[in-house]
Enzyme design. Sequence first.
Site, mmCIF file in Angstrom:
data_model
loop_
_atom_site.group_PDB
_atom_site.id
_atom_site.type_symbol
_atom_site.label_atom_id
_atom_site.label_comp_id
_atom_site.label_asym_id
_atom_site.label_seq_id
_atom_site.Cartn_x
_atom_site.Cartn_y
_atom_site.Cartn_z
ATOM 1 N N TYR A 106 -17.878 82.709 57.005
ATOM 2 C CA TYR A 106 -18.592 83.957 57.340
ATOM 3 C C TYR A 106 -19.965 83.971 56.656
ATOM 4 C CZ TYR A 106 -13.586 85.020 57.799
ATOM 5 O OH TYR A 106 -12.248 84.957 58.068
ATOM 6 N N CYS A 115 -16.294 94.137 52.194
ATOM 7 C CA CYS A 115 -16.896 95.426 52.561
ATOM 8 C C CYS A 115 -15.798 96.449 52.866
ATOM 9 C CB CYS A 115 -17.840 95.265 53.749
ATOM 10 S SG CYS A 115 -17.063 94.540 55.189
ATOM 11 N N GLU A 145 -18.460 98.302 48.395
ATOM 12 C CA GLU A 145 -18.461 96.842 48.564
ATOM 13 C C GLU A 145 -17.992 96.227 47.234
ATOM 14 O OE1 GLU A 145 -20.446 95.776 51.479
ATOM 15 O OE2 GLU A 145 -20.317 93.615 51.146
HETATM 16 C C1 LIG Z 1 -20.002 90.838 56.324
HETATM 17 S S1 LIG Z 1 -20.887 89.703 57.328
HETATM 18 C C2 LIG Z 1 -21.471 88.578 56.086
HETATM 19 C C3 LIG Z 1 -22.550 87.629 56.496
HETATM 20 C C4 LIG Z 1 -23.266 86.920 55.335
HETATM 21 N N1 LIG Z 1 -22.370 86.445 54.324
HETATM 22 C C5 LIG Z 1 -24.336 87.807 54.719
HETATM 23 O O1 LIG Z 1 -24.246 88.130 53.529
HETATM 24 O O2 LIG Z 1 -25.284 88.172 55.436
HETATM 25 C C6 LIG Z 1 -19.590 88.857 58.127
HETATM 26 C C7 LIG Z 1 -20.006 87.697 58.995
HETATM 27 O O3 LIG Z 1 -18.823 87.138 59.591
HETATM 28 C C8 LIG Z 1 -19.113 86.706 60.899
HETATM 29 N N2 LIG Z 1 -17.828 86.654 61.605
HETATM 30 C C9 LIG Z 1 -17.145 87.681 62.169
HETATM 31 N N3 LIG Z 1 -15.983 87.246 62.679
HETATM 32 C C10 LIG Z 1 -15.904 85.910 62.431
HETATM 33 C C11 LIG Z 1 -14.942 84.899 62.703
HETATM 34 N N4 LIG Z 1 -13.816 85.179 63.349
HETATM 35 N N5 LIG Z 1 -15.188 83.640 62.312
HETATM 36 C C12 LIG Z 1 -16.346 83.338 61.644
HETATM 37 N N6 LIG Z 1 -17.306 84.253 61.355
HETATM 38 C C13 LIG Z 1 -17.085 85.528 61.744
HETATM 39 C C14 LIG Z 1 -20.120 87.741 61.410
HETATM 40 O O4 LIG Z 1 -20.897 87.213 62.463
HETATM 41 C C15 LIG Z 1 -20.932 88.044 60.151
HETATM 42 O O5 LIG Z 1 -22.059 87.207 60.061
#
Ligand SMILES: C[S@@+](CC[C@H](N)C(=O)[O-])C[C@H]1O[C@@H](n2cnc3c(N)ncnc32)[C@H](O)[C@@H]1O
Length: 369
Positions: free
Chosen positions: A218, A324, A358
């Site tokens: 992620y 979060c 968070e």
């Molecule tokens: C809370 S955000 C964190 C992003 C990054 N760590 C940041 O600080 O900007 C969660 C991220 O998980 C990705 N995401 C959501 N579902 C996912 C999945 N099933 N597999 C991989 N990534 C995923 C989203 O696109 C998003 O970028």
Amino acid sequence: MDCKYLKECGSCTLFTPYSEQISFKTDLIKQNFSPFYDGKFDVFSSSPKHYRTRAEFGIWHEGSKLSYTMHASEKGKKVFIDECPKVCEQISHLMPRLLESLQDDEVLRTKLFGVEFIACKSGTLVTLLYHKKLDGEFEAAMKILANKLDVMILARSRGQKLLSGELNLVDELNVDGQIYKFSLSENAFIQPNKAVNEKMIAWAKECVQGGADLLELYCGHGNFTIPLSFKFKNVLATEISKSSIANALKNCELNGAENIKFLRMDADELMSAFAGVREFNRLKDINLSDFNFSHVLVDPPRAGLSESVINFIRNFKNIIYISCNPETLKENLNELTKSHKVIKFALFDQFANTHHIECGVLLEAKDKF
Ligand SMILES: C[S@@+](CC[C@H](N)C(=O)[O-])C[C@H]1O[C@@H](n2cnc3c(N)ncnc32)[C@H](O)[C@@H]1O
């Protein structure tokens, strides 16, 4: 917070002085997570005002007059607002000027139903949302407005996307005095509170002592990946969003990070690949056995980690978990603490004046590695 819509607008839910909000959130987290951790909590507060670098509002029409709207605290109602003290100064100054200009232009005003803002070092992006076909006349008016306000404008309607010029969203983060540059995307995740985001990254960096290789799930556009990469030999970072990965690759170049392999992949698909259950073309140039992961960093969406991700990441000595959603964090810690113990816990107040919390957790394997 000094806001004329306090309690009427549904965006804020905590109304006590900011220091009391922090004590309330800290006590709540300490209490909720006491079965897992009884050590010191690192608490990172926010500015209670002007902390949001992205914001979204509805638009209400009354004849030719336009108003910004937010959902009201009373369910199903809207509140008309002309300012929001939570948004950063860059957005705050722009809001009335934008509304006035839109009101004065029938082409831009008609069928407009929402406005989104992203503020960063390279400028402000205004996204205008419409229920109509966007034609040549519209495009010309949009470009004139972008020029007048010195902003980038993106107009969206069903199946259509028009830009006023080149989209250049680059922000700078200062993490412990070190500046990192990030190219951002208008349609992917961006941490909304820049100052607290800088503190989260610094905290995550502090969690790393003696890093070999890092696996990150992620990873978004590399918000944690790039600053942390300098503490590791090699990094493998994965993320589902195509535009985030495109920016992550640009961000490596912007920051001279040369040891990161970014992979666009769903977290559960990656688990199947690691388990050898399925083969993926995208993994053909990556030999997983070449890595020696000492740390795993996860920053999942509100749903938290799936069972397969939990079972996989518990194979590694150090886990940095950014969450979060305290509810899913607690569920996941119930499982993870069977093999790991919590050795650091942080609270990051990304959303002052709301109940949102968070957390950051560092876990270490109970067994020797
Ligand atoms: C809370 S955000 C964190 C992003 C990054 N760590 C940041 O600080 O900007 C969660 C991220 O998980 C990705 N995401 C959501 N579902 C996912 C999945 N099933 N597999 C991989 N990534 C995923 C989203 O696109 C998003 O970028």
